[in-house]
Write a protein that holds these residues in place. Structure first.
Motif, PDB file in Angstrom:
ATOM      1  N   ALA A   1       0.816  -1.211   0.000  1.00 56.93           N
ATOM      2  CA  ALA A   1       0.000   0.000   0.000  1.00 56.93           C
ATOM      3  C   ALA A   1       0.854   1.268   0.000  1.00 56.93           C
ATOM      4  O   ALA A   1       0.330   2.359  -0.227  1.00 56.93           O
ATOM      5  CB  ALA A   1      -0.917   0.012   1.223  1.00 56.93           C
ATOM      6  N   ARG A   2       2.132   1.096   0.262  1.00 62.15           N
ATOM      7  CA  ARG A   2       3.013   2.257   0.203  1.00 62.15           C
ATOM      8  C   ARG A   2       2.979   2.838  -1.201  1.00 62.15           C
ATOM      9  O   ARG A   2       2.893   2.124  -2.182  1.00 62.15           O
ATOM     10  CB  ARG A   2       4.429   1.851   0.591  1.00 62.15           C
ATOM     11  N   ASN A   3       3.019   4.131  -1.280  1.00 59.92           N
ATOM     12  CA  ASN A   3       2.948   4.878  -2.538  1.00 59.92           C
ATOM     13  C   ASN A   3       1.541   4.917  -3.134  1.00 59.92           C
ATOM     14  O   ASN A   3       1.369   5.300  -4.283  1.00 59.92           O
ATOM     15  CB  ASN A   3       3.935   4.364  -3.590  1.00 59.92           C
ATOM     16  N   TYR A   4       0.557   4.489  -2.363  1.00 58.90           N
ATOM     17  CA  TYR A   4      -0.823   4.625  -2.792  1.00 58.90           C
ATOM     18  C   TYR A   4      -1.541   5.606  -1.878  1.00 58.90           C
ATOM     19  O   TYR A   4      -1.691   5.349  -0.683  1.00 58.90           O
ATOM     20  CB  TYR A   4      -1.544   3.286  -2.773  1.00 58.90           C
TER      21      TYR A   4
ATOM     22  N   ALA B   1      -9.805  11.229   2.767  1.00 57.36           N
ATOM     23  CA  ALA B   1      -8.641  10.814   1.987  1.00 57.36           C
ATOM     24  C   ALA B   1      -7.390  10.930   2.833  1.00 57.36           C
ATOM     25  O   ALA B   1      -7.336  11.733   3.784  1.00 57.36           O
ATOM     26  CB  ALA B   1      -8.509  11.674   0.730  1.00 57.36           C
ATOM     27  N   ILE B   2      -6.382  10.144   2.466  1.00 58.30           N
ATOM     28  CA  ILE B   2      -5.131  10.153   3.200  1.00 58.30           C
ATOM     29  C   ILE B   2      -3.973   9.953   2.231  1.00 58.30           C
ATOM     30  O   ILE B   2      -4.069   9.168   1.287  1.00 58.30           O
ATOM     31  CB  ILE B   2      -5.142   9.072   4.314  1.00 58.30           C
ATOM     32  N   SER B   3      -2.894  10.665   2.451  1.00 52.34           N
ATOM     33  CA  SER B   3      -1.705  10.504   1.631  1.00 52.34           C
ATOM     34  C   SER B   3      -1.026   9.177   1.941  1.00 52.34           C
ATOM     35  O   SER B   3      -1.302   8.549   2.980  1.00 52.34           O
ATOM     36  CB  SER B   3      -0.738  11.650   1.915  1.00 52.34           C
ATOM     37  N   TRP B   4      -0.115   8.730   1.081  1.00 56.85           N
ATOM     38  CA  TRP B   4       0.492   7.429   1.347  1.00 56.85           C
ATOM     39  C   TRP B   4       1.409   7.479   2.551  1.00 56.85           C
ATOM     40  O   TRP B   4       1.632   6.468   3.213  1.00 56.85           O
ATOM     41  CB  TRP B   4       1.195   6.853   0.126  1.00 56.85           C
ATOM     42  N   SER B   5       1.920   8.659   2.867  1.00 50.62           N
ATOM     43  CA  SER B   5       2.738   8.787   4.071  1.00 50.62           C
ATOM     44  C   SER B   5       1.891   8.748   5.337  1.00 50.62           C
ATOM     45  O   SER B   5       2.416   8.505   6.432  1.00 50.62           O
ATOM     46  CB  SER B   5       3.506  10.102   4.030  1.00 50.62           C
ATOM     47  N   GLY B   6       0.592   9.004   5.194  1.00 51.44           N
ATOM     48  CA  GLY B   6      -0.289   9.052   6.349  1.00 51.44           C
ATOM     49  C   GLY B   6      -0.305  10.393   7.056  1.00 51.44           C
ATOM     50  O   GLY B   6      -1.099  10.617   7.966  1.00 51.44           O
ATOM     51  N   GLY B   7       0.563  11.287   6.628  1.00 54.14           N
ATOM     52  CA  GLY B   7       0.683  12.552   7.324  1.00 54.14           C
ATOM     53  C   GLY B   7      -0.302  13.617   6.897  1.00 54.14           C
ATOM     54  O   GLY B   7      -0.422  14.656   7.549  1.00 54.14           O
TER      55      GLY B   7
ATOM     56  N   SER C   1      -7.257   6.774   8.784  1.00 57.09           N
ATOM     57  CA  SER C   1      -5.887   6.490   9.187  1.00 57.09           C
ATOM     58  C   SER C   1      -5.389   5.309   8.378  1.00 57.09           C
ATOM     59  O   SER C   1      -6.156   4.671   7.658  1.00 57.09           O
ATOM     60  CB  SER C   1      -5.814   6.191  10.684  1.00 57.09           C
ATOM     61  N   ARG C   2      -4.105   5.017   8.484  1.00 56.82           N
ATOM     62  CA  ARG C   2      -3.555   3.886   7.744  1.00 56.82           C
ATOM     63  C   ARG C   2      -2.392   3.274   8.505  1.00 56.82           C
ATOM     64  O   ARG C   2      -1.718   3.947   9.291  1.00 56.82           O
ATOM     65  CB  ARG C   2      -3.120   4.317   6.352  1.00 56.82           C
ATOM     66  N   ASP C   3      -2.181   1.993   8.225  1.00 64.07           N
ATOM     67  CA  ASP C   3      -1.047   1.261   8.770  1.00 64.07           C
ATOM     68  C   ASP C   3      -0.360   0.603   7.575  1.00 64.07           C
ATOM     69  O   ASP C   3      -0.811  -0.444   7.094  1.00 64.07           O
ATOM     70  CB  ASP C   3      -1.521   0.213   9.787  1.00 64.07           C
ATOM     71  N   ASN C   4       0.693   1.215   7.080  1.00 61.94           N
ATOM     72  CA  ASN C   4       1.343   0.701   5.877  1.00 61.94           C
ATOM     73  C   ASN C   4       2.014  -0.649   6.114  1.00 61.94           C
ATOM     74  O   ASN C   4       2.158  -1.433   5.181  1.00 61.94           O
ATOM     75  CB  ASN C   4       2.355   1.716   5.352  1.00 61.94           C
ATOM     76  N   ALA C   5       2.386  -0.928   7.340  1.00 61.98           N
ATOM     77  CA  ALA C   5       2.981  -2.231   7.636  1.00 61.98           C
ATOM     78  C   ALA C   5       1.949  -3.344   7.446  1.00 61.98           C
ATOM     79  O   ALA C   5       2.308  -4.482   7.146  1.00 61.98           O
ATOM     80  CB  ALA C   5       3.520  -2.254   9.056  1.00 61.98           C
ATOM     81  N   LYS C   6       0.671  -3.002   7.646  1.00 63.35           N
ATOM     82  CA  LYS C   6      -0.413  -3.976   7.479  1.00 63.35           C
ATOM     83  C   LYS C   6      -1.146  -3.796   6.152  1.00 63.35           C
ATOM     84  O   LYS C   6      -2.133  -4.483   5.890  1.00 63.35           O
ATOM     85  CB  LYS C   6      -1.408  -3.858   8.629  1.00 63.35           C
TER      86      LYS C   6
ATOM     87  N   PHE D   1      -1.962   5.327  -7.188  1.00 57.39           N
ATOM     88  CA  PHE D   1      -0.512   5.307  -7.050  1.00 57.39           C
ATOM     89  C   PHE D   1       0.007   6.725  -7.205  1.00 57.39           C
ATOM     90  O   PHE D   1      -0.415   7.466  -8.092  1.00 57.39           O
ATOM     91  CB  PHE D   1       0.131   4.409  -8.102  1.00 57.39           C
ATOM     92  N   THR D   2       0.916   7.119  -6.327  1.00 58.09           N
ATOM     93  CA  THR D   2       1.511   8.445  -6.429  1.00 58.09           C
ATOM     94  C   THR D   2       2.919   8.433  -5.855  1.00 58.09           C
ATOM     95  O   THR D   2       3.197   7.708  -4.906  1.00 58.09           O
ATOM     96  CB  THR D   2       0.653   9.487  -5.696  1.00 58.09           C
ATOM     97  N   GLN D   3       3.773   9.228  -6.417  1.00 62.03           N
ATOM     98  CA  GLN D   3       5.126   9.343  -5.897  1.00 62.03           C
ATOM     99  C   GLN D   3       5.214  10.416  -4.815  1.00 62.03           C
ATOM    100  O   GLN D   3       6.260  10.592  -4.193  1.00 62.03           O
ATOM    101  CB  GLN D   3       6.093   9.670  -7.029  1.00 62.03           C
ATOM    102  N   TYR D   4       4.100  11.132  -4.614  1.00 58.21           N
ATOM    103  CA  TYR D   4       4.110  12.251  -3.677  1.00 58.21           C
ATOM    104  C   TYR D   4       3.482  11.845  -2.343  1.00 58.21           C
ATOM    105  O   TYR D   4       2.299  11.566  -2.259  1.00 58.21           O
ATOM    106  CB  TYR D   4       3.341  13.432  -4.267  1.00 58.21           C
ATOM    107  N   GLY D   5       4.266  11.814  -1.329  1.00 51.37           N
ATOM    108  CA  GLY D   5       3.803  11.376  -0.024  1.00 51.37           C
ATOM    109  C   GLY D   5       2.890  12.343   0.673  1.00 51.37           C
ATOM    110  O   GLY D   5       2.278  11.994   1.683  1.00 51.37           O
ATOM    111  N   THR D   6       2.780  13.561   0.161  1.00 47.06           N
ATOM    112  CA  THR D   6       1.970  14.575   0.817  1.00 47.06           C
ATOM    113  C   THR D   6       0.636  14.815   0.141  1.00 47.06           C
ATOM    114  O   THR D   6      -0.128  15.673   0.561  1.00 47.06           O
ATOM    115  CB  THR D   6       2.734  15.910   0.851  1.00 47.06           C
ATOM    116  N   THR D   7       0.338  14.048  -0.892  1.00 43.21           N
ATOM    117  CA  THR D   7      -0.841  14.314  -1.700  1.00 43.21           C
ATOM    118  C   THR D   7      -1.992  13.391  -1.341  1.00 43.21           C
ATOM    119  O   THR D   7      -1.798  12.189  -1.177  1.00 43.21           O
ATOM    120  CB  THR D   7      -0.521  14.156  -3.188  1.00 43.21           C
ATOM    121  N   SER D   8      -3.174  13.958  -1.193  1.00 41.25           N
ATOM    122  CA  SER D   8      -4.395  13.169  -1.062  1.00 41.25           C
ATOM    123  C   SER D   8      -5.371  13.666  -2.123  1.00 41.25           C
ATOM    124  O   SER D   8      -5.261  14.799  -2.590  1.00 41.25           O
ATOM    125  CB  SER D   8      -4.997  13.281   0.341  1.00 41.25           C
TER     126      SER D   8
END
Length: 127
Positions: free
Chosen positions: A29-32, A50-56, A71-76, A100-107
């Motif tokens: 799920a990372r990068n999604y 919505a949530i960015s792939w970084s979760g931030g 919220s999200r748990d990328n490990a899971k 899919f996105t390369q930008y961790g800050t985008t939702s």
């Protein structure tokens, strides 16, 4: 390509709570960037959260702000939607979506921005 499966829906009384889960498989799920949408009978699909792939970075629709939390748990490889103080107007099929996105800050808040969708889970709030 990632596959999405929602769970956690059900029937709850007004004022109750539910937590929806969206499990991603096939790819990490990372990068999604992820989103939750809902569709009530006879209505168009509407954005919920919505949530960015970084979760931030998160964004929540005004109609659910203060009651729903994404919220999200990328490990899971899982995204959650905690829904509190539910109202009858929250009754709908809830869908999660991924982009899919390369930008961790985008939702993303528009349905057309998401190419991948789950099958949905029904939430019914009784009055």
């Amino acid at each position: 390509q990632v596959q999405l499966v929602e769970s956690g829906g059900g029937v709850v009384q007004t004022g109750g709570s539910l937590r929806l889960s969206c499990a991603a498989s096939g790819r990490t799920a990372r990068n999604y960037a992820m989103g939750w949408f809902r569709q009530a009978p006879g209505k168009e699909r509407e954005f919920v959260a919505a949530i960015s792939w970084s979760g931030g970075y998160t964004y929540t629709a005004d109609s659910v702000k203060g009651r729903f939390t994404i919220s999200r748990d990328n490990a899971k490889n899982t995204v959650y939607l905690q829904m509190n103080s539910l109202k009858p107007e929250d009754t709908a099929v809830y869908y999660c979506a991924a982009r899919f996105t390369q930008y961790g800050t985008t939702s993303y808040t528009r349905a057309k921005e998401y190419p991948t969708w789950g099958q949905g889970t029904q939430v019914a709030v009784s009055s």
